[in-house]
Design a protein around this motif. Structure first.
Motif, PDB file in Angstrom:
ATOM      1  N   ASP A 190      65.680  11.648  37.923  1.00  0.00           N
ATOM      2  CA  ASP A 190      64.585  12.495  38.403  1.00  0.00           C
ATOM      3  C   ASP A 190      65.032  13.936  38.650  1.00  0.00           C
ATOM      4  OD1 ASP A 190      62.828  10.323  38.365  1.00  0.00           O
ATOM      5  OD2 ASP A 190      63.528   9.659  40.330  1.00  0.00           O
ATOM      6  N   ILE A 191      65.451  14.604  37.580  1.00  0.00           N
ATOM      7  CA  ILE A 191      65.875  15.995  37.724  1.00  0.00           C
ATOM      8  C   ILE A 191      65.165  16.888  36.708  1.00  0.00           C
ATOM      9  CG2 ILE A 191      68.111  15.527  38.787  1.00  0.00           C
ATOM     10  CD1 ILE A 191      69.390  15.728  36.046  1.00  0.00           C
ATOM     11  N   GLY A 192      64.065  16.389  36.153  1.00  0.00           N
ATOM     12  CA  GLY A 192      63.316  17.186  35.192  1.00  0.00           C
ATOM     13  C   GLY A 192      62.749  18.458  35.802  1.00  0.00           C
ATOM     14  N   GLU A 193      62.315  18.379  37.061  1.00  0.00           N
ATOM     15  CA  GLU A 193      61.760  19.559  37.723  1.00  0.00           C
ATOM     16  C   GLU A 193      62.836  20.626  37.913  1.00  0.00           C
ATOM     17  OE1 GLU A 193      59.157  20.742  41.724  1.00  0.00           O
ATOM     18  OE2 GLU A 193      59.931  18.697  41.455  1.00  0.00           O
ATOM     19  N   MET A 194      64.053  20.192  38.242  1.00  0.00           N
ATOM     20  CA  MET A 194      65.161  21.139  38.375  1.00  0.00           C
ATOM     21  C   MET A 194      65.400  21.869  37.056  1.00  0.00           C
ATOM     22  SD  MET A 194      69.202  20.395  39.064  1.00  0.00           S
ATOM     23  CE  MET A 194      68.882  19.288  40.425  1.00  0.00           C
ATOM     24  N   ARG A 195      65.388  21.119  35.959  1.00  0.00           N
ATOM     25  CA  ARG A 195      65.597  21.726  34.639  1.00  0.00           C
ATOM     26  C   ARG A 195      64.508  22.743  34.330  1.00  0.00           C
ATOM     27  NH1 ARG A 195      64.487  17.996  29.597  1.00  0.00           N
ATOM     28  NH2 ARG A 195      62.456  18.252  30.597  1.00  0.00           N
ATOM     29  N   ASP A 196      63.264  22.420  34.691  1.00  0.00           N
ATOM     30  CA  ASP A 196      62.155  23.327  34.403  1.00  0.00           C
ATOM     31  C   ASP A 196      62.211  24.592  35.252  1.00  0.00           C
ATOM     32  OD1 ASP A 196      61.268  21.431  32.614  1.00  0.00           O
ATOM     33  OD2 ASP A 196      59.810  20.550  34.001  1.00  0.00           O
ATOM     34  N   LEU A 197      62.706  24.462  36.492  1.00  0.00           N
ATOM     35  CA  LEU A 197      62.728  25.603  37.403  1.00  0.00           C
ATOM     36  C   LEU A 197      63.903  26.537  37.155  1.00  0.00           C
ATOM     37  CD1 LEU A 197      61.726  23.861  40.757  1.00  0.00           C
ATOM     38  CD2 LEU A 197      60.340  25.466  39.420  1.00  0.00           C
ATOM     39  N   ASP A 198      65.060  25.979  36.860  1.00  0.00           N
ATOM     40  CA  ASP A 198      66.252  26.823  36.721  1.00  0.00           C
ATOM     41  C   ASP A 198      67.262  26.127  35.816  1.00  0.00           C
ATOM     42  OD1 ASP A 198      68.694  28.273  37.106  1.00  0.00           O
ATOM     43  OD2 ASP A 198      67.888  29.052  38.997  1.00  0.00           O
ATOM     44  N   ARG A 199      67.348  26.570  34.580  1.00  0.00           N
ATOM     45  CA  ARG A 199      68.240  25.944  33.608  1.00  0.00           C
ATOM     46  C   ARG A 199      69.710  26.079  34.001  1.00  0.00           C
ATOM     47  NH1 ARG A 199      66.283  22.922  29.014  1.00  0.00           N
ATOM     48  NH2 ARG A 199      64.046  23.322  28.998  1.00  0.00           N
ATOM     49  N   GLU A 200      70.076  27.190  34.628  1.00  0.00           N
ATOM     50  CA  GLU A 200      71.473  27.384  35.007  1.00  0.00           C
ATOM     51  C   GLU A 200      71.884  26.412  36.110  1.00  0.00           C
ATOM     52  OE1 GLU A 200      72.456  31.382  35.915  1.00  0.00           O
ATOM     53  OE2 GLU A 200      71.827  32.188  33.968  1.00  0.00           O
ATOM     54  N   VAL A 201      71.028  26.239  37.101  1.00  0.00           N
ATOM     55  CA  VAL A 201      71.323  25.284  38.170  1.00  0.00           C
ATOM     56  C   VAL A 201      71.399  23.875  37.593  1.00  0.00           C
ATOM     57  CG1 VAL A 201      70.415  24.210  40.270  1.00  0.00           C
ATOM     58  CG2 VAL A 201      70.342  26.699  40.009  1.00  0.00           C
ATOM     59  N   TYR A 202      70.473  23.553  36.697  1.00  0.00           N
ATOM     60  CA  TYR A 202      70.479  22.240  36.049  1.00  0.00           C
ATOM     61  C   TYR A 202      71.800  22.020  35.315  1.00  0.00           C
ATOM     62  CZ  TYR A 202      69.135  18.486  32.833  1.00  0.00           C
ATOM     63  OH  TYR A 202      69.090  17.312  32.116  1.00  0.00           O
ATOM     64  N   HIS A 203      72.254  23.028  34.584  1.00  0.00           N
ATOM     65  CA  HIS A 203      73.529  22.918  33.864  1.00  0.00           C
ATOM     66  C   HIS A 203      74.675  22.680  34.836  1.00  0.00           C
ATOM     67  CE1 HIS A 203      77.321  24.505  32.280  1.00  0.00           C
ATOM     68  NE2 HIS A 203      76.905  24.086  31.096  1.00  0.00           N
ATOM     69  N   ASP A 204      74.697  23.434  35.932  1.00  0.00           N
ATOM     70  CA  ASP A 204      75.795  23.306  36.890  1.00  0.00           C
ATOM     71  C   ASP A 204      75.831  21.912  37.513  1.00  0.00           C
ATOM     72  OD1 ASP A 204      76.467  25.904  36.360  1.00  0.00           O
ATOM     73  OD2 ASP A 204      75.531  26.731  38.171  1.00  0.00           O
ATOM     74  N   VAL A 205      74.658  21.355  37.803  1.00  0.00           N
ATOM     75  CA  VAL A 205      74.596  20.033  38.440  1.00  0.00           C
ATOM     76  C   VAL A 205      74.993  18.936  37.458  1.00  0.00           C
ATOM     77  CG1 VAL A 205      73.049  18.309  39.447  1.00  0.00           C
ATOM     78  CG2 VAL A 205      72.903  20.700  40.172  1.00  0.00           C
ATOM     79  N   VAL A 206      74.401  18.940  36.268  1.00  0.00           N
ATOM     80  CA  VAL A 206      74.666  17.867  35.306  1.00  0.00           C
ATOM     81  C   VAL A 206      76.105  17.921  34.800  1.00  0.00           C
ATOM     82  CG1 VAL A 206      73.988  16.880  33.078  1.00  0.00           C
ATOM     83  CG2 VAL A 206      72.244  17.735  34.648  1.00  0.00           C
TER      84      VAL A 206
END
Length: 297
Positions: A190-206
């Protein structure tokens, strides 16, 4: 008769999935010479647990199906007994790690592995509680079909039951120990919303789950591939491939293990000594994670 464990960890209402899981168990028992132990590890609240218990009692009255619906109290009692019998050091800590207060996919899957071994099951077949099965020609497509066609067999023998193989001859005698399937729909976590809001943060987390020694490019590729499955194209049929697969690409939904789940630590990536099979089965609903199949000596 060989025993297998078809397991569903859950902490949410999923009555429909439990009924569907029992139908998959009936298919496995009817189609293959196996005794299916359906293991529902249930961390949901009392009302939802009661609904699940009613669903579990709808199991087909067929030979070869045994249902185990365990709440956290029953799981804790089992773990205490096993930990004490093992003479483990820091037993309370081990119990907390195996059954933490917070939700833990890893801990719940570990409990499934342990209980399956205690039941004498040769393989574990994990399903996800917020997924469903694809339907083709009016009939559900059960991952257990491809799993039991390959699991535990020599790669050379499994080759007859798959669509294609690119294994070198040197891997022919190695056993298939992991079969998994891809999925269609939303991200498997359940991290699709994170990806949609901020691609850089999504990259750092994944990218946190990538090996620390990987290059920036390797981490970027992993992030791009992670949790996406087969996208959103409509399901038109299965393709099962016998091949080498990186365990880093294996997602935990429709996934099954033979033997290797009892070995710790698991290999982190394929090596020339590891043979692998990959069985791709597209699943129906949003969020039916799974990936590939690994056979390791």
């Amino acid at each position: 008769m060989r025993k297998i464990c078809l397991t569903l960890p859950t902490n949410r209402a999923c009555t429909a999935m439990i009924v569907a899981l029992l139908q998959e168990a009936e298919y496995a028992a009817r189609t293959f010479d196996v005794e299916v132990h359906v293991l529902i590890l249930d961390s949901s609240g009392p009302a939802t647990f009661a609904e699940h218990a009613r669903a579990a009692r709808t199991a087909p009255a067929a030979a070869g199906i045994v249902v185990h619906h365990l709440g956290e109290d029953e799981q804790r009692d089992f773990l205490r007994e096993v930990i004490a019998a093992a003479g483990a050091v820091k037993q309370d800590l081990l119990l907390d790690l195996m059954l933490p207060d917070a939700v833990s996919y890893g801990a719940c899957t570990n409990r499934a592995f342990l209980i399956a071994a205690a039941l004498g099951c040769a393989s574990v077949h994990r399903r996800d509680s917020d997924s469903d099965y694809q339907v083709l020609g009016g009939k559900p497509v059960y991952p257990v079909h491809h799993e039991l066609m390959s699991l535990g067999k020599r790669a050379a023998d499994a080759a007859a039951g798959v669509t294609g193989s690119d294994l070198a001859a040197e891997h022919a005698d190695k056993p298939v120990v992991l079969v998994g399937s891809s999925f269609i729909g939303e991200l498997s976590v359940d991290i699709g919303e994170m990806r949609d809001l901020d691609r850089e943060v999504y990259h750092d987390v994944v990218s946190l789950w990538a090996p620390s020694e990987w290059s920036a490019e390797q981490k970027r590729e992993l992030v791009d591939e992670s949790f996406r499955g087969a996208g959103h194209d409509p399901f038109t049929g299965d393709r099962a491939d016998l091949t080498l697969v990186d365990p880093m690409r294996v997602d935990m939904c429709n996934v099954s293990f033979h033997g290797v789940h009892e070995r710790v630590p698991l290999p982190r990536r394929p090596t020339p000594s590891a043979a692998t099979t990959s069985c791709c089965i597209w699943c129906t609903t949003p969020r039916c994670p799974g990936s590939f199949t690994t056979a390791t000596s």
